[in-house]
Scaffold this motif. Structure first.
Motif, short mmCIF file in Angstrom:
data_model
loop_
_atom_site.label_atom_id
_atom_site.label_comp_id
_atom_site.label_asym_id
_atom_site.label_seq_id
_atom_site.Cartn_x
_atom_site.Cartn_y
_atom_site.Cartn_z
N THR A 109 0.84 -1.20 0.00
CA THR A 109 0.00 0.00 0.00
C THR A 109 0.87 1.25 0.00
O THR A 109 2.04 1.19 0.33
N ILE A 141 0.11 3.96 1.89
CA ILE A 141 -0.45 4.68 3.02
C ILE A 141 0.70 5.29 3.83
O ILE A 141 1.68 4.61 4.13
N ASP A 142 0.59 6.57 4.18
CA ASP A 142 1.61 7.25 4.96
C ASP A 142 1.41 6.92 6.43
O ASP A 142 0.67 7.58 7.16
N THR A 143 2.04 5.84 6.87
CA THR A 143 1.86 5.33 8.22
C THR A 143 3.15 4.68 8.71
O THR A 143 4.06 4.43 7.93
N GLY A 192 0.08 -1.36 4.95
CA GLY A 192 -0.06 -0.21 5.84
C GLY A 192 -1.48 -0.11 6.40
O GLY A 192 -2.45 -0.41 5.72
N ASN A 206 -4.55 2.19 8.10
CA ASN A 206 -5.12 3.51 8.33
C ASN A 206 -5.62 3.65 9.77
O ASN A 206 -5.52 4.71 10.36
N SER A 237 -2.78 6.46 10.19
CA SER A 237 -2.11 7.03 9.01
C SER A 237 -2.03 8.55 9.14
O SER A 237 -2.96 9.21 9.60
N ARG A 238 -0.90 9.09 8.72
CA ARG A 238 -0.70 10.54 8.79
C ARG A 238 -1.65 11.27 7.85
O ARG A 238 -2.10 12.37 8.16
#
Length: 69
Positions: free
Chosen positions: A25, A27-29, A44, A46, A56-57
């Protein structure tokens, strides 16, 4: 969640610190489910699967912006 991390089902930390594997993924995490042996796959997250907390950011920043902070 800590028990899952102790058993290597969940990895916590920055993307560049993950052991050799595939990230499935974008996803910013810093929280990832880990699948497979040898060269694992990382997914990642959420939200926390137990309490529903935002992990997640991207979602966290969107919620902060929506609330006007």
């Amino acid at each position: 969640m800590q028990e899952l991390a102790d058993q290597d089902f969940v990895r916590m930390g920055p993307v560049n610190r993950l052991p050799n594997g595939r990230i499935l993924t974008e996803i910013d995490t810093e929280y990832f489910l880990s699948f497979g042996e040898g060269r694992p796959m990382y997914y990642g997250m959420n939200y926390c699967p137990f309490c529903g907390r935002i992990l997640s950011r991207g979602i966290w920043n969107a919620e902060k912006k929506k609330q006007g902070f």
